[in-house]
Design an enzyme around this catalytic site. Structure first.
Site, PDB file in Angstrom:
ATOM      1  N   LYS A  14      -8.578  11.181  -0.429  1.00  0.00           N
ATOM      2  CA  LYS A  14      -8.068  11.345   0.938  1.00  0.00           C
ATOM      3  C   LYS A  14      -8.803  12.515   1.566  1.00  0.00           C
ATOM      4  CE  LYS A  14      -4.675   9.394   3.309  1.00  0.00           C
ATOM      5  NZ  LYS A  14      -4.162   8.040   3.006  1.00  0.00           N
TER       6      LYS A  14
HETATM    7  N1  GLU Z   1      -5.217   5.183   5.038  1.00  0.00           N
HETATM    8  C1  GLU Z   1      -4.823   3.946   4.439  1.00  0.00           C
HETATM    9  C2  GLU Z   1      -3.882   4.191   3.276  1.00  0.00           C
HETATM   10  O1  GLU Z   1      -3.235   5.196   3.205  1.00  0.00           O
HETATM   11  C3  GLU Z   1      -6.003   3.053   4.103  1.00  0.00           C
HETATM   12  C4  GLU Z   1      -6.981   3.609   3.100  1.00  0.00           C
HETATM   13  C5  GLU Z   1      -8.237   2.782   2.944  1.00  0.00           C
HETATM   14  O2  GLU Z   1      -8.347   1.722   3.523  1.00  0.00           O
HETATM   15  O3  GLU Z   1      -9.118   3.263   2.216  1.00  0.00           O
HETATM   16  O4  GLU Z   1      -3.704   3.356   2.427  1.00  0.00           O
END
Ligand code: GLU
Length: 422
Positions: free
Chosen positions: A111
């Protein structure tokens, strides 16, 4: 205690670690592996200087955390929000590891984030911030290394700037470095509403399991961003009555059900209060969470359902569109009340599942039809739902524990097989 640990010590990180520790304990996970998975594999803190339109330079804090990469490149969104901090990003990265493993994707978890209120920046400032942040985390990312995507406060345009910055540095177009990009540069059909579609898919399975159906269901959605808005729309299209939706400034409610298409067409973004759109009556976020309804979808930020309000939650199904919306104390209260909780790492995994499809299409340079994407998403997420449900019944644990244990077990096995380097 190391200083890294002190930086990480935030409520959201504590929640992720507490969930992990309970699941690891129940699994009897090898103690050495437990220690490795409690902390992120890598965490990069960057400062992001940005030339503002008035020519001054402002410096923002940025982060990229890779929690684990045992199964493949790490995957996870980038969040632009004024409360972003290292602990939150590390917690979200850990949840991505379990989420990807649970869905059976060949990814680890990551993240990123920048501590900024994006709505306060001009478009040009936002572009400069995105590009400088991308340049600062450049050594960590790449289609085989770590693949960012949208999250709270970011969107397809931000991904396009990230893709362009990375590609300019490489000297050739690298679409697979991010997902959630515009179609014009290698994005995927069906990515934009994938999380909402996935939330609806699993909510439908939960309804069936409880002997209910979508046509008679009532729904309340906290959050009207990418996840909440599409969840409300798709559930409305599936025949549910959407009683209430909200954003940070409060929401709107109608006992007869909101006219979601009209609300969407009048609602521009988070800057306009929903109750000024002429659809439904004002409702506060606190009251929305306590509405009597079939499906409650928290689709905003973490730690919204806590020991303070959990006893007042009156839904049959809690489908977690957000990451980490429920604290562990609240979980116990919801369980006592017999609320069917579809945990975040399962309920909101549609986004990363379609991100995986996007990445596969980019790498293969062969693009799929939207119906194929919807069908394959449905297949993967409903299979994950049923596997998790069976696991929870067999082990007599909550659906959240079952989801965490399944994901953690896969990662644990990968670590055991790979061994410890050197
Ligand atoms: N931000 C989204 C999540 O928390 C998508 C992450 C992604 O597609 O890599 O799952």
């Amino acid at each position: 205690m190391t200083s890294l640990y002190q930086e990480l010590e935030t409520p959201t990180f504590r929640l992720a670690v507490a969930q992990f520790e309970e699941a690891a304990e129940r699994l009897g996970l090898d103690g050495n592996i437990r220690g490795r998975l409690t902390l992120p594999q890598r965490a990069l803190i960057v400062s992001v200087p940005v030339r503002m339109d008035d020519k001054s330079v402002k410096v923002f804090m940025g982060y990229r955390v890779q929690h684990d990469t045992a199964l493949g490149p790490s995957k996870g969104g980038v969040r632009f929000h004024p409360d972003v901090n290292l602990g939150e990003v590390a917690a979200l990265a850990m949840w991505m590891t379990w989420k990807c493993a649970l869905a059976g994707l060949p990814y680890g978890g990551a993240k990123g984030g920048v501590r900024v209120a994006p709505e306060k920046l001009s478009r040009a400032e936002l572009q400069r911030l995105t590009r400088r942040y991308t340049a600062e985390i450049l050594p960590l990312i790449g289609p085989e290394k770590d693949i960012p995507a949208p999250d709270v406060g970011t969107n397809a345009q931000v991904m396009a700037w990230m893709m362009d910055t990375y590609s300019q540095e490489m000297g050739y177009a690298v679409p697979g470095v991010v997902t959630g990009k515009p179609l014009a540069i290698g994005g995927s059909l069906g990515r934009e509403d994938a999380t909402g579609r996935g939330v609806t898919d699993v909510a439908l399975e939960a309804l069936r399991h409880l002997g209910l159906n979508m046509a008679g269901a009532t729904v309340a959605v906290q959050g009207f961003g990418n996840v909440g808005m599409h969840t409300a729309r798709i559930m409305h299209e599936a025949g549910a009555k959407v009683l209430a939706v909200s954003n940070t400034k409060g929401g709107v409610h109608s006992a007869r059900g909101l006219d979601i298409p009209t609300l969407r067409s009048r609602y521009q973004s988070n800057v306009r209060p929903l109750h000024e759109c002429g659809v439904g009556e004002f409702i506060s976020n606190d009251d929305l969470l306590q509405l009597e309804c079939t499906i409650l979808v928290p689709a905003a930020l973490s730690e919204q359902i806590t020991e303070k309000n959990a006893a007042k939650v009156r839904c049959r199904i809690l489908a977690e569109g957000a990451n980490g919306p429920t604290t562990m104390a609240a979980d116990r209260i919801l369980e006592e009340k017999g609320i069917f909780v579809i945990p975040d790492i399962l309920a909101n995994s549609g986004g990363v599942i379609v991100s995986y499809f996007e990445w596969v299409q980019d790498v293969q340079k062969y693009f799929w039809k939207e119906q194929d994407i919807r069908d394959r998403l449905h297949e993967i997420i409903t299979a994950a739902f049923h596997r998790t449900l069976e696991f929870s019944q067999a082990k007599k644990v909550s659906l959240r524990m079952a989801a965490l244990m399944s994901g953690i077990d896969k990662i644990g096995q990968a670590h055991l097989a790979r061994g410890l380097y050197p």
